[in-house]
Design a protein around this motif. Sequence first.
Motif, PDB file in Angstrom:
ATOM      1  N   SER A 161     -40.990 -11.710 -32.897  1.00  0.00           N
ATOM      2  CA  SER A 161     -40.445 -11.291 -31.604  1.00  0.00           C
ATOM      3  C   SER A 161     -40.198  -9.791 -31.610  1.00  0.00           C
ATOM      4  O   SER A 161     -39.688  -9.229 -32.569  1.00  0.00           O
ATOM      5  CB  SER A 161     -39.179 -12.071 -31.272  1.00  0.00           C
ATOM      6  N   LEU A 162     -40.613  -9.163 -30.514  1.00  0.00           N
ATOM      7  CA  LEU A 162     -40.535  -7.712 -30.423  1.00  0.00           C
ATOM      8  C   LEU A 162     -39.157  -7.294 -29.923  1.00  0.00           C
ATOM      9  O   LEU A 162     -38.610  -7.916 -29.016  1.00  0.00           O
ATOM     10  CB  LEU A 162     -41.606  -7.202 -29.454  1.00  0.00           C
ATOM     11  N   PRO A 163     -38.586  -6.243 -30.522  1.00  0.00           N
ATOM     12  CA  PRO A 163     -37.278  -5.774 -30.063  1.00  0.00           C
ATOM     13  C   PRO A 163     -37.291  -5.231 -28.633  1.00  0.00           C
ATOM     14  O   PRO A 163     -36.291  -5.318 -27.936  1.00  0.00           O
ATOM     15  CB  PRO A 163     -36.909  -4.683 -31.065  1.00  0.00           C
ATOM     16  N   ILE A 164     -38.403  -4.660 -28.197  1.00  0.00           N
ATOM     17  CA  ILE A 164     -38.503  -4.158 -26.829  1.00  0.00           C
ATOM     18  C   ILE A 164     -39.657  -4.878 -26.150  1.00  0.00           C
ATOM     19  O   ILE A 164     -40.719  -5.025 -26.745  1.00  0.00           O
ATOM     20  CB  ILE A 164     -38.803  -2.642 -26.779  1.00  0.00           C
ATOM     21  N   ASN A 165     -39.460  -5.331 -24.917  1.00  0.00           N
ATOM     22  CA  ASN A 165     -40.578  -5.922 -24.185  1.00  0.00           C
ATOM     23  C   ASN A 165     -41.526  -4.821 -23.755  1.00  0.00           C
ATOM     24  O   ASN A 165     -41.133  -3.911 -23.044  1.00  0.00           O
ATOM     25  CB  ASN A 165     -40.069  -6.686 -22.960  1.00  0.00           C
ATOM     26  N   TYR A 166     -42.769  -4.945 -24.177  1.00  0.00           N
ATOM     27  CA  TYR A 166     -43.686  -3.829 -23.938  1.00  0.00           C
ATOM     28  C   TYR A 166     -44.973  -4.281 -23.273  1.00  0.00           C
ATOM     29  O   TYR A 166     -45.978  -3.602 -23.321  1.00  0.00           O
ATOM     30  CB  TYR A 166     -43.965  -3.130 -25.268  1.00  0.00           C
ATOM     31  N   LYS A 216     -44.787   1.997 -29.063  1.00  0.00           N
ATOM     32  CA  LYS A 216     -45.387   0.668 -29.214  1.00  0.00           C
ATOM     33  C   LYS A 216     -45.600   0.339 -30.688  1.00  0.00           C
ATOM     34  O   LYS A 216     -45.270  -0.763 -31.137  1.00  0.00           O
ATOM     35  CB  LYS A 216     -46.724   0.632 -28.464  1.00  0.00           C
ATOM     36  N   SER A 222     -49.323  -5.247 -25.609  1.00  0.00           N
ATOM     37  CA  SER A 222     -48.586  -5.001 -26.842  1.00  0.00           C
ATOM     38  C   SER A 222     -48.368  -6.300 -27.605  1.00  0.00           C
ATOM     39  O   SER A 222     -48.481  -6.337 -28.832  1.00  0.00           O
ATOM     40  CB  SER A 222     -47.256  -4.347 -26.498  1.00  0.00           C
ATOM     41  N   GLY A 223     -48.074  -7.368 -26.857  1.00  0.00           N
ATOM     42  CA  GLY A 223     -47.855  -8.664 -27.495  1.00  0.00           C
ATOM     43  C   GLY A 223     -49.083  -9.143 -28.231  1.00  0.00           C
ATOM     44  O   GLY A 223     -49.007  -9.603 -29.368  1.00  0.00           O
ATOM     45  N   ASN A 256     -42.373  -0.401 -32.333  1.00  0.00           N
ATOM     46  CA  ASN A 256     -41.968  -1.727 -31.882  1.00  0.00           C
ATOM     47  C   ASN A 256     -42.664  -2.805 -32.720  1.00  0.00           C
ATOM     48  O   ASN A 256     -42.031  -3.726 -33.223  1.00  0.00           O
ATOM     49  CB  ASN A 256     -42.362  -1.844 -30.405  1.00  0.00           C
ATOM     50  N   HIS A 257     -43.960  -2.643 -32.894  1.00  0.00           N
ATOM     51  CA  HIS A 257     -44.742  -3.595 -33.687  1.00  0.00           C
ATOM     52  C   HIS A 257     -44.258  -3.610 -35.130  1.00  0.00           C
ATOM     53  O   HIS A 257     -44.095  -4.661 -35.741  1.00  0.00           O
ATOM     54  CB  HIS A 257     -46.224  -3.223 -33.668  1.00  0.00           C
ATOM     55  N   ILE A 277     -41.357  -2.797 -36.362  1.00  0.00           N
ATOM     56  CA  ILE A 277     -40.054  -3.446 -36.498  1.00  0.00           C
ATOM     57  C   ILE A 277     -40.206  -4.962 -36.421  1.00  0.00           C
ATOM     58  O   ILE A 277     -39.654  -5.706 -37.239  1.00  0.00           O
ATOM     59  CB  ILE A 277     -39.084  -2.948 -35.401  1.00  0.00           C
ATOM     60  N   ALA A 278     -40.988  -5.412 -35.449  1.00  0.00           N
ATOM     61  CA  ALA A 278     -41.150  -6.856 -35.259  1.00  0.00           C
ATOM     62  C   ALA A 278     -41.760  -7.516 -36.497  1.00  0.00           C
ATOM     63  O   ALA A 278     -41.273  -8.540 -36.972  1.00  0.00           O
ATOM     64  CB  ALA A 278     -42.015  -7.118 -34.039  1.00  0.00           C
TER      65      ALA A 278
END
Lengths: 177, 115
Positions: free
Chosen positions: A3-8, B97, A12-13, B100-101, B103-104
């Motif tokens: 799960s990503l800390p920021i929705n991007y 981005k 990105s997902g 973010n990746h 960290i995830a």
Amino acid sequence: MVSLPINYGLTSGIQVGMKYAKKYDYDIAIQFDGDGQHDARYLKKLVDEIEKNGIDVAIGSRFVEEKKPFTMRMLGSRVISTAIKLTTWKKITDPTSGMRAFNKKAIDMFCSNASLTPEPDTVVFMIKRGLKVKEVQVQMRDREFGESYLNAFKSIKYMVNMMLSILFIRSFTRKEK
Amino acid sequence: MSITLRIILIIGSILSFVLCVRKIKQAKLKVENSIIWMAGSFILVLMSIFDKFVGWLATKMGFMASVNFVFFIMILFLIIQVFIDNMRMSELNEKIKNLNHYIALKENEDKNKEK
């Protein structure tokens, strides 16, 4: 689950999924809608294509054997299909399908090129790069919950985006040596 | 150029210059980002002082009036600025981005280790 800390956003997902697959050395990564549209039973078919027939990217398509209905949504799909045909000479009947399976080669591509999105223009890019893309007939249901991220304004933006990307950017992709 | 325009340009330039310096002092603007604005306002002041030269250059380049030339320069300057900003924004977007990746994936890895 990652799960990503920021929705991007969707792109990105998908990309983080691809990075995950590369990190743990997965053979196949599958892109799959979680809103009930897709049926997991068909995934076997996609995976078979990759494992047995040496395909790089398998796409679950609703219209390989069946006819495309004439709705507004499918009009967009037709336009994109035509653009793909023009640029790659390949027939992709359901370019906007969100059910795709990628092998290692395609996963690597996703990880090394940040501009790749889970959209039709990436299919063009991959075909141009020499990957073997094949469509497999699947059935899809109407979504059970959630809403499409496309509304009237956004779908126009989406179409313009896709057309520009397919015709002017992805079409100039060179085959890798 | 009319004397009114020249005065407006000079006042505007000085104001933007002062604003830049103040924001730098408040640490709200990085020096390297402000330099381009200071240079811009400096050029505007120069153009309003040496309006004879600007007029000569404008006619040589085929502008009907030297005002047009001044505006043209300003528009060009702004377009380039916006483009550079856009480029930077995309770059930052990409960096966020990737963070973010990272960290995830890291969190996921740590969670799996705990088990």
